[in-house]
Design a protein around this motif. Sequence first.
Motif, PDB file in Angstrom:
ATOM      1  N   ASP A 194      19.412  90.254  62.762  1.00  0.00           N
ATOM      2  CA  ASP A 194      18.009  90.640  62.983  1.00  0.00           C
ATOM      3  C   ASP A 194      17.417  91.289  61.741  1.00  0.00           C
ATOM      4  OD1 ASP A 194      17.997  89.759  65.616  1.00  0.00           O
ATOM      5  OD2 ASP A 194      18.821  91.656  66.344  1.00  0.00           O
ATOM      6  N   LYS A 238      30.962  84.465  68.067  1.00  0.00           N
ATOM      7  CA  LYS A 238      31.179  83.606  66.929  1.00  0.00           C
ATOM      8  C   LYS A 238      29.857  83.027  66.440  1.00  0.00           C
ATOM      9  CE  LYS A 238      35.467  81.451  67.215  1.00  0.00           C
ATOM     10  NZ  LYS A 238      36.291  80.534  67.967  1.00  0.00           N
ATOM     11  N   ARG A 239      29.053  82.577  67.398  1.00  0.00           N
ATOM     12  CA  ARG A 239      27.795  81.944  67.044  1.00  0.00           C
ATOM     13  C   ARG A 239      26.857  82.934  66.374  1.00  0.00           C
ATOM     14  NH1 ARG A 239      26.939  79.190  72.373  1.00  0.00           N
ATOM     15  NH2 ARG A 239      25.183  80.599  72.520  1.00  0.00           N
ATOM     16  N   LEU A 240      26.797  84.152  66.955  1.00  0.00           N
ATOM     17  CA  LEU A 240      25.907  85.153  66.384  1.00  0.00           C
ATOM     18  C   LEU A 240      26.345  85.523  64.979  1.00  0.00           C
ATOM     19  CD1 LEU A 240      24.915  87.695  69.140  1.00  0.00           C
ATOM     20  CD2 LEU A 240      23.443  86.291  67.703  1.00  0.00           C
ATOM     21  N   MET A 280      16.858  88.705  59.141  1.00  0.00           N
ATOM     22  CA  MET A 280      15.784  87.792  59.519  1.00  0.00           C
ATOM     23  C   MET A 280      14.425  88.460  59.327  1.00  0.00           C
ATOM     24  SD  MET A 280      15.276  86.356  63.370  1.00  0.00           S
ATOM     25  CE  MET A 280      13.729  85.690  63.935  1.00  0.00           C
ATOM     26  N   GLN A 297      33.008  89.083  59.409  1.00  0.00           N
ATOM     27  CA  GLN A 297      34.248  88.293  59.408  1.00  0.00           C
ATOM     28  C   GLN A 297      34.951  88.348  60.744  1.00  0.00           C
ATOM     29  OE1 GLN A 297      37.013  88.882  56.255  1.00  0.00           O
ATOM     30  NE2 GLN A 297      35.454  88.669  54.672  1.00  0.00           N
ATOM     31  N   ARG A 351      22.795  84.439  53.805  1.00  0.00           N
ATOM     32  CA  ARG A 351      22.895  83.456  52.731  1.00  0.00           C
ATOM     33  C   ARG A 351      21.515  83.014  52.276  1.00  0.00           C
ATOM     34  NH1 ARG A 351      28.247  80.283  53.118  1.00  0.00           N
ATOM     35  NH2 ARG A 351      28.796  82.464  53.178  1.00  0.00           N
ATOM     36  N   ILE A 400      25.470  85.307  59.181  1.00  0.00           N
ATOM     37  CA  ILE A 400      25.943  84.933  57.843  1.00  0.00           C
ATOM     38  C   ILE A 400      24.946  83.979  57.177  1.00  0.00           C
ATOM     39  CG2 ILE A 400      27.728  83.619  56.609  1.00  0.00           C
ATOM     40  CD1 ILE A 400      29.759  84.800  58.626  1.00  0.00           C
ATOM     41  N   ARG A 401      24.448  83.024  57.960  1.00  0.00           N
ATOM     42  CA  ARG A 401      23.478  82.082  57.399  1.00  0.00           C
ATOM     43  C   ARG A 401      22.170  82.777  57.011  1.00  0.00           C
ATOM     44  NH1 ARG A 401      26.023  79.005  60.843  1.00  0.00           N
ATOM     45  NH2 ARG A 401      24.713  79.455  62.607  1.00  0.00           N
ATOM     46  N   GLY A 433      24.652  90.612  65.800  1.00  0.00           N
ATOM     47  CA  GLY A 433      23.273  90.269  66.131  1.00  0.00           C
ATOM     48  C   GLY A 433      22.296  91.138  65.354  1.00  0.00           C
ATOM     49  N   LEU A 434      22.576  92.442  65.334  1.00  0.00           N
ATOM     50  CA  LEU A 434      21.674  93.365  64.653  1.00  0.00           C
ATOM     51  C   LEU A 434      21.622  93.077  63.149  1.00  0.00           C
ATOM     52  CD1 LEU A 434      19.830  95.850  64.683  1.00  0.00           C
ATOM     53  CD2 LEU A 434      21.865  97.283  64.511  1.00  0.00           C
ATOM     54  N   ASN A 489      33.125  86.275  63.165  1.00  0.00           N
ATOM     55  CA  ASN A 489      33.348  84.872  62.872  1.00  0.00           C
ATOM     56  C   ASN A 489      34.667  84.374  63.451  1.00  0.00           C
ATOM     57  OD1 ASN A 489      32.587  82.514  61.819  1.00  0.00           O
ATOM     58  ND2 ASN A 489      32.739  83.107  59.671  1.00  0.00           N
ATOM     59  N   ARG A 534      20.050  83.229  48.512  1.00  0.00           N
ATOM     60  CA  ARG A 534      19.526  82.101  47.743  1.00  0.00           C
ATOM     61  C   ARG A 534      18.022  82.201  47.530  1.00  0.00           C
ATOM     62  NH1 ARG A 534      22.303  78.073  51.659  1.00  0.00           N
ATOM     63  NH2 ARG A 534      24.452  78.156  50.950  1.00  0.00           N
ATOM     64  N   TRP A 548      25.351  82.833  62.689  1.00  0.00           N
ATOM     65  CA  TRP A 548      23.904  82.894  62.473  1.00  0.00           C
ATOM     66  C   TRP A 548      23.546  83.983  61.463  1.00  0.00           C
ATOM     67  CZ3 TRP A 548      20.813  87.107  64.349  1.00  0.00           C
ATOM     68  CH2 TRP A 548      19.433  86.930  64.175  1.00  0.00           C
TER      69      TRP A 548
END
Lengths: 883, 518
Positions: A826, A865-867, A829, A854, A876, A872-873, A822-823, A857, A880, A870
């Motif tokens: 954050d 898993k969800r965090l 983000m 990992q 990413r 990782i995205r 999560g951190l 994940n 990009r 999130w």
Amino acid sequence: MAQLLEILKKTTDAVHCREAQTQLEQAAASNLPEFLVQLSVVLANPQNDELCRFQAALQLKNHLVSNNSQTKLEYQQRWLMIDKGLRDQVKTNSRPSSIPQVIAAIAGAELPNGHWGEVIQALATNATDEKAAARFERTKEASIEAIGYICSDVKPELLSAQSNLILTSICSGLLANQNQYIRQAAITALFNSLEFVKINFEKENERSHIMQVVCNQTVKDPNNGDTDITIRTRAMECLVKIAMLYYEHIQNYMQEIFKITISSMDLSQPEQIILQAIEFWSTICDEEMDLILEAEEARESGQEPTRVSNAYADGALPHLCPKLTILLTQQDDDTNTDEWSPSKAAGVCLMNLANSCGNSILPQVMEFIGSNFENPKWQNREAALMCFGSILEGPSVENLKPAIDQAFPIIVKAMSDPSAAVRDTAAWFVGRVCDIVPEAVLNPNIFEHVLQAMVNGLADEPRVAQNICWAFSSLSDAAYDHAQNQLGTEDTPTTYCMSRFFGGIIEKLLVTTNRQDGNQENLRNAAYEAIMELMKNAPDDCYDIVLKTTEEVMSRIQNLFAMENGIDSSMMSQYHDMQGLLCATLTAIIRKVKPEHMNELSDKCMEYLLKMLAKSNGVGSVQEDALGAVGTLIEVVGKGFEKYMPHFKPYLILALENHAEIAVCIAGVGVVTDLCRAMGKDFKNYFEEIMTKMYNALISATIDRNVKPQIVAAIGDAALAIGPDFSQYLAPVMDALQQAASFEVSTNDYEMLDYQTDLRESCLDAFTGIIQGLKGTDENSNPQASQVRALEQYLPFIFDFLCKIAENTEDMTDSLLKNACGLIGDISMVFGSMIPQNQLMQAFSTQGVQSLLQLGNRSRVDRTKRLAGWAIRQIRKIERGQA
Amino acid sequence: MSENRQRQHKFSNKKDAARVNRREVAVQLRKTAREDQMSKRRNLAEDLNTSPLKTNSPDRNDDERQLPKSYDEIRSFFASGMPSQVRRACKACRKKLSASGNPPIDEIINEGFVRPLIQALYSTDNATQKEAAWALTNITCGNERQTAEVVNKGGVAALTHCFTNDEDPETVEQAIWAIGNIVGDGPRMRDFVIEAGIVTLIMPHIKSEQSNEFLANLTWMLSNLCRNKPPPKFEQVKPLLLPLNALLCWKDPKCNVDAAWALSYFSDGGDEYVEAMANVDGLIKQLMVLASSDKPKVMVPAIRALGNSLTGNDENTETIMNSGFLDMAAYMLNGSMRRADSVIKDVIWGLSNIAAGTPNQQHRLASRTDLLREVSDRLKGAEFKIRKECCYVFGNLVTSSKKLKKDDVYNLIMCQSIESVATILECNDTQLIEVALRFYKCMLELADQHNIDIFSAVEESGALDSFEALQMHQSDEIYSLAVHIVETWFCNEDFTNPETDEMAFKEPLHESNQKFAF
């Protein structure tokens, strides 16, 4: 001198003893070193009256040690401040007189500070010099006794270097030709020394010798007739302790120990011996269960376990079970005492055996259980129930369920057995089944019969009714779970199998709480706990009864206040229990009540809770439960709580300042986090005052450390609540947090490792709260001007912290992982649009951060898993250039 | 009697447990509240319920409200046969199985959902396939019986069918994961999956275009294919060697670790397996690199694989040695870095196998004085398991051949092997005492042969005292070895030290009580 002798003599006579005591105190106060020397002189002179010498020794000891550990430390320091010459004088005087406690008291102060290293040598010489012993037998005994006291008092690491001397003395005292007092002292000393003779235990010949010596003392002596029972018991205690400390070394001796313990479980043996023999096997079970767990853990992480269970318990089962079941039946007619007995110990031992041996216990006990259920003797009926109830946790449900199903009609009958002891154990049995194999009770064929029998049992003797209450607690939990599983959601079910009876059960439980004899056997407590559980697990169709119960609880609180003045001091503790229980019940109810109903209730609730806090008379448990209720109320009424703050805040501050009673302090910190969430920005008005109190607790060196993780997490909540304004406090807060995050345990102490994990988890919470708080919620603000930039300088530390967590895979828990992922998310983000891309990407591509993501994940826990996904995205996006 | 024990009796502990439980509930509720609050800040809602593997999947957002909730609803969704309904049913099952704590695996099985989930794997809709594969992955995470439910209903064929999905690598990855779980359940399941042709089917997916996560998952599955005894049939798993070698060199550490584990299992199969490994270009070298990488996770399996390889025939041993095993061992045993006991044990175990090799191999080892000294030091003071391996190094070196050169014997003396092996004579491991005694017997023979005097060294090491004592040993083998040594080499000596009291603390002189036969 003569005067001192005179005073000491007076202490032994009832008329003058108080006066003498005062005089002695005065002497100690005016010149302690001189006083101690004088006492030692009295002690050293064998011409003096025996009683006076004893009193002198006692005085001496009382000025050197105390039962209070803080005072003891002070005494020890005070002693070391005394001039060395005088101290040596006291030591020399004390030695020949051999007053063991005095020597041990002095050694306790001196050894940890590197003084008086020769004391063990001197005592050992006294203990092993047969000529000296022949002159004065007490010397040997007292020397060994002193060694024993020192062993139990001084830290093992200070003594292990002298383990050879110590063992030599002890073993010489355990020879068959020694008198029983010497052997008593020696076996006690051996018991106390077991922790630090590790080196000797690792050498086979020395170990075998120690084992031989111990085993010799457990049996009747062929030469002297009976070995003293104290010695035998102590020797058995040694075996227990050896099993605990040196499990991996006892293999060669197990056959012998097995013989000793099995024959010691005979009815002809004294009770203490039987108890220790049982305790030995319970201890073996403890060890083997731990080893099985360790091995499983090792296997899961792909490693070979370092130690394995030798399954002694499994091997001994066929021999132990018959002995234990016979012991179970050994009860006097008046059995309802708290006293520990072979019969109780046997029940516990069967439980431990079942837990460590699993299914294989069934063939060993089922025959006994089946054939005694309806035995004419109540002892046998009780034993059968006890035995069955004890083994429920071990075997698999598939293997147990048929037996339980078959037995249930008999159990229900047993709940109205003429013997209270049988009813007691039958009720306990039902509770155990509700706990461990609830599907057996939820079976529709018998469910109502059992329920009826349980409700009837509530009116039985307190010991029976208490068990029923616990059974209701477990049953409501199981029934609720069952309903949720049927639905396949975690939402509140609309109904469940207890719904039809819910109102009736609550009514009976409320009656039970009011029983005159409710203070016996924890009955009142158990009944309130059952009500709480039923409230917590109420499905939708029982909501009306929850509301009705609310009214009842409120009126009980009112009545309690009205009673207060009429209570005499002997009833005070019951009164405080009631306060706590009503608060806790209220908490369970508030959690359930819908907001629209809470609106009408909240004023009155808060009025009562404030009154409760005002009338808690400093009793921690009452404050804790009342604060718990306030926290729950805050959650329900949200911002609306603001109006109570002026009245409530003083109590909150008091709680946060209560460093002595940690449960109260923790409850206070919990309320702070609730306030933060409920009030948001408005928390600012209280921020500084509350933060100061929490900060003081956080940096305190004397406070119980378990509050610290809670405080650290609460800081995150506070930062999140007040938003960007937090930046003005950032520097001191980050300073404290960095210290907390740097905490590292160096030992293998599991409790400390757990604490470290808790603390780290909270630090992650705090960093998350601060980042998200500083960022604020205003999406239109200019990111470059954001307050969160102030945190940038701390990012390297935070990344290092994350890597430290990643490295320590052994202590990784899922919640730690979740917070870490999560951190990471954050940071990406919030800083993605602020910090140059390559700089951030560099920090995110370290092995530590990558392995956290990992691992996250791959977590089996959905949330983690969800965090991780999130996070990782988020990264990413930065990669990009989309941040 | 400890108070804790008494609290185990009946419900004595319930009252306190209830308060502790209340506190824990409060802590948990607050944690959940904190998380919920954070989820909002993180805009997590939009990203709920994407698969764990997912990075950029165009998740077809099934509205939560459209998902079936109760088991009966799920059943009717499956039964409808409508693709969208089936997809939702799969997703609902998967969500239930993803619950933290105690996922309702048995419930899903008992409700009869395994079969429709397996059928859904044949769907042409990616999302359906993926949800079903995910749900089955979670079922195969369960116990053996639960995994068998999936296999017995045709799960393996259906999951490998997913491998043919070339649109969505995530579905393939999910299927691989489930297969990995199944294979991990033991040799029977493993061989079943191998018979189903997994090795051929997986090959096309081992390529560098895959994501690291995908390859890591796949490697883990491969390691399970090699795992467990008896080993899988050689011919069937041999094709895995080339890809495993590639994964061993791949840039992702996770892949390296699992590939190394796979090879450690593989090398445990026997000579044939090891030989095949040795024939793969660069494989042994790479294991050597990983073994000395100082990353504990990969070191352990890499060293294990090398150690296993050394147990085979002499040619294999030669190959491993020529790839630098001795240098690697020297680096590992070097005291400057603290390493895990299990690693040290495996390294020395490898050395002990070399010590039992050809005369030339023995000579190569015996000329490494640095290694001998490290082994000797550890023989004196390390964990017993390590000391045991050390003892075998010396034992094997001298006992299996009389051809040690004079220099080698000197090296053995100089590294104090005589002194360190003596410490073993006091242990209670009969087999090991025998090894140690043979060591002395052969050393004394070698000393005679090369005309070196080691009598005083043996005597001063305390070994002689032990020989004396061991003449009383109940094992015939030890007894006769001890007698032989004393009679052959030490009989004419005049012993000045008759005491056999080796206990550090003194045994009392008169012990008249009965003796126990331990």
